[in-house]
Write an enzyme that holds these catalytic residues in place. Sequence first.
Site, PDB file in Angstrom:
ATOM      1  N   LYS A 297      -9.541   1.776   6.550  1.00  9.91           N
ATOM      2  CA  LYS A 297      -8.807   2.767   5.753  1.00  9.91           C
ATOM      3  C   LYS A 297      -8.223   1.986   4.574  1.00  9.91           C
ATOM      4  O   LYS A 297      -7.195   1.334   4.691  1.00  9.91           O
ATOM      5  CB  LYS A 297      -7.684   3.405   6.595  1.00  9.91           C
ATOM      6  CG  LYS A 297      -7.212   4.774   6.124  1.00  9.91           C
ATOM      7  CD  LYS A 297      -6.712   4.863   4.692  1.00  9.91           C
ATOM      8  CE  LYS A 297      -5.306   4.364   4.507  1.00  9.91           C
ATOM      9  NZ  LYS A 297      -4.878   4.402   3.064  1.00  9.91           N
TER      10      LYS A 297
ATOM     11  N   GLY B 121       0.147  -5.079   4.069  1.00 11.86           N
ATOM     12  CA  GLY B 121       0.914  -4.160   3.230  1.00 11.86           C
ATOM     13  C   GLY B 121       2.393  -4.457   3.330  1.00 11.86           C
ATOM     14  O   GLY B 121       2.789  -5.602   3.570  1.00 11.86           O
ATOM     15  N   SER B 122       3.190  -3.432   3.192  1.00 11.22           N
ATOM     16  CA  SER B 122       4.643  -3.628   3.151  1.00 11.22           C
ATOM     17  C   SER B 122       5.215  -3.897   4.539  1.00 11.22           C
ATOM     18  O   SER B 122       4.667  -3.447   5.552  1.00 11.22           O
ATOM     19  CB  SER B 122       5.302  -2.395   2.553  1.00 11.22           C
ATOM     20  OG  SER B 122       5.023  -1.268   3.354  1.00 11.22           O
ATOM     21  N   THR B 123       6.330  -4.595   4.565  1.00 13.15           N
ATOM     22  CA  THR B 123       7.017  -4.877   5.827  1.00 13.15           C
ATOM     23  C   THR B 123       7.468  -3.572   6.478  1.00 13.15           C
ATOM     24  O   THR B 123       7.383  -3.402   7.696  1.00 13.15           O
ATOM     25  CB  THR B 123       8.200  -5.831   5.577  1.00 13.15           C
ATOM     26  OG1 THR B 123       7.658  -7.112   5.232  1.00 13.15           O
ATOM     27  CG2 THR B 123       9.078  -6.002   6.809  1.00 13.15           C
TER      28      THR B 123
ATOM     29  N   GLY C 231       4.522  -1.969   8.042  1.00  9.24           N
ATOM     30  CA  GLY C 231       4.133  -2.868   9.135  1.00  9.24           C
ATOM     31  C   GLY C 231       4.979  -2.635  10.379  1.00  9.24           C
ATOM     32  O   GLY C 231       4.466  -2.603  11.505  1.00  9.24           O
TER      33      GLY C 231
ATOM     34  N   GLU D  69       0.031  -8.577   8.172  1.00  5.17           N
ATOM     35  CA  GLU D  69       0.330  -9.462   7.037  1.00  5.17           C
ATOM     36  C   GLU D  69       1.237  -8.681   6.112  1.00  5.17           C
ATOM     37  O   GLU D  69       0.788  -7.732   5.468  1.00  5.17           O
ATOM     38  CB  GLU D  69      -0.954  -9.821   6.280  1.00  5.17           C
ATOM     39  CG  GLU D  69      -1.980 -10.583   7.066  1.00  5.17           C
ATOM     40  CD  GLU D  69      -1.486 -11.935   7.528  1.00  5.17           C
ATOM     41  OE1 GLU D  69      -0.463 -12.434   7.007  1.00  5.17           O
ATOM     42  OE2 GLU D  69      -2.112 -12.483   8.436  1.00  5.17           O
TER      43      GLU D  69
ATOM     44  N   CYS E 236       1.258 -11.062  -2.105  1.00  6.44           N
ATOM     45  CA  CYS E 236       2.244 -11.270  -1.034  1.00  6.44           C
ATOM     46  C   CYS E 236       2.729 -12.704  -0.922  1.00  6.44           C
ATOM     47  O   CYS E 236       3.904 -12.940  -0.656  1.00  6.44           O
ATOM     48  CB  CYS E 236       1.679 -10.775   0.291  1.00  6.44           C
ATOM     49  SG  CYS E 236       0.071 -11.467   0.677  1.00  6.44           S
TER      50      CYS E 236
ATOM     51  N   GLU F  76      11.783  -8.345  -2.092  1.00  6.65           N
ATOM     52  CA  GLU F  76      10.469  -8.527  -2.700  1.00  6.65           C
ATOM     53  C   GLU F  76      10.365  -7.587  -3.902  1.00  6.65           C
ATOM     54  O   GLU F  76      10.572  -6.382  -3.759  1.00  6.65           O
ATOM     55  CB  GLU F  76       9.394  -8.180  -1.660  1.00  6.65           C
ATOM     56  CG  GLU F  76       7.992  -8.403  -2.159  1.00  6.65           C
ATOM     57  CD  GLU F  76       6.941  -8.121  -1.075  1.00  6.65           C
ATOM     58  OE1 GLU F  76       7.017  -7.068  -0.432  1.00  6.65           O
ATOM     59  OE2 GLU F  76       6.045  -8.964  -0.918  1.00  6.65           O
TER      60      GLU F  76
HETATM   61  P1  NAP Z   1       1.964   0.233   2.120  1.00  9.91           P
HETATM   62  O1  NAP Z   1       2.514   1.593   2.041  1.00  9.91           O
HETATM   63  O2  NAP Z   1       2.450  -0.717   3.138  1.00  9.91           O
HETATM   64  O3  NAP Z   1       0.379   0.396   2.227  1.00  9.91           O
HETATM   65  C1  NAP Z   1      -0.550  -0.500   2.785  1.00  9.91           C
HETATM   66  C2  NAP Z   1      -1.631   0.296   3.493  1.00  9.91           C
HETATM   67  O4  NAP Z   1      -1.083   0.987   4.629  1.00  9.91           O
HETATM   68  C3  NAP Z   1      -2.255   1.392   2.637  1.00  9.91           C
HETATM   69  O5  NAP Z   1      -3.615   1.547   2.968  1.00  9.91           O
HETATM   70  C4  NAP Z   1      -1.444   2.593   3.061  1.00  9.91           C
HETATM   71  O6  NAP Z   1      -2.023   3.817   2.733  1.00  9.91           O
HETATM   72  C5  NAP Z   1      -1.344   2.378   4.544  1.00  9.91           C
HETATM   73  N1  NAP Z   1      -0.278   3.117   5.214  1.00  9.91           N
HETATM   74  C6  NAP Z   1       0.855   3.623   4.682  1.00  9.91           C
HETATM   75  N2  NAP Z   1       1.571   4.265   5.638  1.00  9.91           N
HETATM   76  C7  NAP Z   1       0.884   4.148   6.789  1.00  9.91           C
HETATM   77  C8  NAP Z   1       1.098   4.586   8.129  1.00  9.91           C
HETATM   78  N3  NAP Z   1       2.183   5.267   8.476  1.00  9.91           N
HETATM   79  N4  NAP Z   1       0.175   4.291   9.069  1.00  9.91           N
HETATM   80  C9  NAP Z   1      -0.916   3.590   8.751  1.00  9.91           C
HETATM   81  N5  NAP Z   1      -1.191   3.165   7.508  1.00  9.91           N
HETATM   82  C10 NAP Z   1      -0.298   3.422   6.533  1.00  9.91           C
HETATM   83  O7  NAP Z   1       2.101  -0.480   0.754  1.00  9.91           O
HETATM   84  P2  NAP Z   1       2.130   0.231  -0.660  1.00  9.91           P
HETATM   85  O8  NAP Z   1       2.724   1.578  -0.627  1.00  9.91           O
HETATM   86  O9  NAP Z   1       0.767   0.150  -1.161  1.00  9.91           O
HETATM   87  O10 NAP Z   1       3.084  -0.786  -1.426  1.00  9.91           O
HETATM   88  C11 NAP Z   1       4.480  -0.760  -1.233  1.00  9.91           C
HETATM   89  C12 NAP Z   1       5.047  -2.145  -1.142  1.00  9.91           C
HETATM   90  O11 NAP Z   1       4.325  -2.896  -0.166  1.00  9.91           O
HETATM   91  C13 NAP Z   1       4.928  -3.003  -2.372  1.00  9.91           C
HETATM   92  O12 NAP Z   1       5.937  -2.776  -3.262  1.00  9.91           O
HETATM   93  C14 NAP Z   1       4.987  -4.388  -1.793  1.00  9.91           C
HETATM   94  O13 NAP Z   1       6.305  -4.777  -1.593  1.00  9.91           O
HETATM   95  C15 NAP Z   1       4.311  -4.245  -0.482  1.00  9.91           C
HETATM   96  N6  NAP Z   1       2.918  -4.686  -0.467  1.00  9.91           N
HETATM   97  C16 NAP Z   1       2.632  -5.852   0.123  1.00  9.91           C
HETATM   98  C17 NAP Z   1       1.328  -6.298   0.148  1.00  9.91           C
HETATM   99  C18 NAP Z   1       0.955  -7.581   0.787  1.00  9.91           C
HETATM  100  O14 NAP Z   1      -0.088  -8.110   0.462  1.00  9.91           O
HETATM  101  N7  NAP Z   1       1.726  -8.085   1.719  1.00  9.91           N
HETATM  102  C19 NAP Z   1       0.319  -5.566  -0.457  1.00  9.91           C
HETATM  103  C20 NAP Z   1       0.636  -4.335  -1.037  1.00  9.91           C
HETATM  104  C21 NAP Z   1       1.944  -3.920  -1.021  1.00  9.91           C
HETATM  105  P3  NAP Z   1      -1.638   4.465   1.293  1.00  9.91           P
HETATM  106  O15 NAP Z   1      -2.368   3.643   0.331  1.00  9.91           O
HETATM  107  O16 NAP Z   1      -2.111   5.859   1.356  1.00  9.91           O
HETATM  108  O17 NAP Z   1      -0.139   4.361   1.159  1.00  9.91           O
END
Ligand code: NAP
Length: 497
Positions: free
Chosen positions: A194, A247-249, A252, A269, A303, A400
């Site tokens: 996904k 993705g985000s903490t 996570g 991660e 990240c 972050e």
């Molecule tokens: P995110 O919401 O954590 O998204 C990462 C992935 O998880 C996306 O595919 C997202 O889908 C999915 N997701 C979201 N909610 C979920 C749930 N309840 N169950 C399963 N999967 C779910 O990150 P983001 O919204 O893209 O970014 C927000 C913040 O995350 C950034 O500002 C940054 O701080 C952090 N981030 C960290 C990393 C890293 O490499 N560690 C990478 C990206 C972002 P959707 O795309 O539909 O939301």
Amino acid sequence: MSTTHEIEILDSVATFLAREHQHFIGNAWRPSVEGKRIDIKDPGTAKKLSEVAAGGSTEIDLAVKTAKTAFYDGDWARTKPLERTALMNRLADLIEENIDEIAQIESLDGGNPVQSIHHVDIPMAVAGLRSMAGWTDKVAGDTPLSAPQGGGLSYVLRQPVGVAGIITPWNAPFLMVINKIAPALAVGCTCVIKPAELAPLTALKIAELSKEAGFPDGVINVVTGYGQIAGQALVDHPDVNKISFTGSTQVGKSILQSAAATMKRVTLELGGKSPIIVFADADIDKASAAIAREICFKAGQFCAAGTRLYVEKNIEADFVSSLASHLGEVRAGHGLSPETQMGPVISEKQLNRIAGIVERAVEEGHEILCGGSRAPGDGYYMQPTLIRAASNEAEIMEEEIFGPVLCYATFDGGDLENILSMANNTRYGLSSKVWTMNVRTMHEMVKRLEAGQVVINGGGGDVRLPFGGFKESGVGRENGLEGVLSYTEVKAVSIGY
Ligand code: NAP
Ligand code: MG
């Protein structure tokens, strides 16, 4: 900075973008039952680029069932390890053959510079895939040398975990998908991916190439859609044995809680606020150039980026002026322009969030030394920004930011305890960077920094090393042997004679 781009896109890219993208399930393109779609934007222009299908629990269920059948019952279940090696290397070959097309799609979708995708992300993905392809016939359990107490034989059997649910972010979409499917495929798992709703296109390209490479039906499946719907359905599905998430903490943590219901294996991660410590004996020009490059890599949306800088007091003036001048020279612009070193951030929401943090920092009295504002253009551009924090407890030193914003404070070189406690004073622990020529200082830092990665004097990335975080930066490790083993279960076997 210029935000226009005159570069032409490849015909194959134009065709790909215009396609009516569907989910990829069992080596076939399948629409959503409800027919819902998601618009995909180019963050460099804020214009619509393409669209993908929005999947939900029905599409996830179909993909998981298909992956489960492939795991237990299909050609994949009978594939020999070295056949998996060959398939993985064939996929790597196809990625290399299509590198120009992939780099353009990835750049348009996520905003990152085509040059860095071409020279960093894709080569890293290919190296990781080929490295993992070498593990297929080498993962093994143990057999104790002597017979157990009552006689007979005991041994440890390692088996693939089963169906892996793979959830990826938008900042390095291509690399993240490859990094996760490679160890899964090496040990014989099947995958349901996904991708991020904001940058899902190269995951679909990987699906297409995997079919061309000859992967059997159901081994690699992609369901596009929203995280809270499709992502959540994948996490909740009882037939998914493991979730690998980047993705985000915050998300996570919610995945970890949801996974508890079915006791899934998880690799997470997550975020970071990685410290960079520059001692007075460092090579100032080399360090400042590398630190400037790193905060602008993916416009700071990375990240493991060093985002919290500590400079030894007696070199502050020289170091900061060198750093500011390197930041000032960064060529920002549309990702497709070959000149661009830093692209836009991913979305208006992220740009507003980043700019809001910087505005609050100014109100709170932190000093902006370079940048500090949005940059002009139709897309989501932010200037490379350097802030001197008034204290180590400021929001900008703890949270972050995920943008091209580097925040710094100074420290006393004679007091290692003090700088270690400043560096470790964080809920994160993904990476850490140290610049020093002193061997004793170097080893003391390596031992005591609380992070899954320590980079000394700008050491390069190595796809064979495990990657992951201490504390709230995650659970488990990707890459290397640890990454491979995380897609296996161990079974203790006792045979009586
Ligand atoms: P995110 O919401 O954590 O998204 C990462 C992935 O998880 C996306 O595919 C997202 O889908 C999915 N997701 C979201 N909610 C979920 C749930 N309840 N169950 C399963 N999967 C779910 O990150 P983001 O919204 O893209 O970014 C927000 C913040 O995350 C950034 O500002 C940054 O701080 C952090 N981030 C960290 C990393 C890293 O490499 N560690 C990478 C990206 C972002 P959707 O795309 O539909 O939301
Ligand atoms: Mg999200």
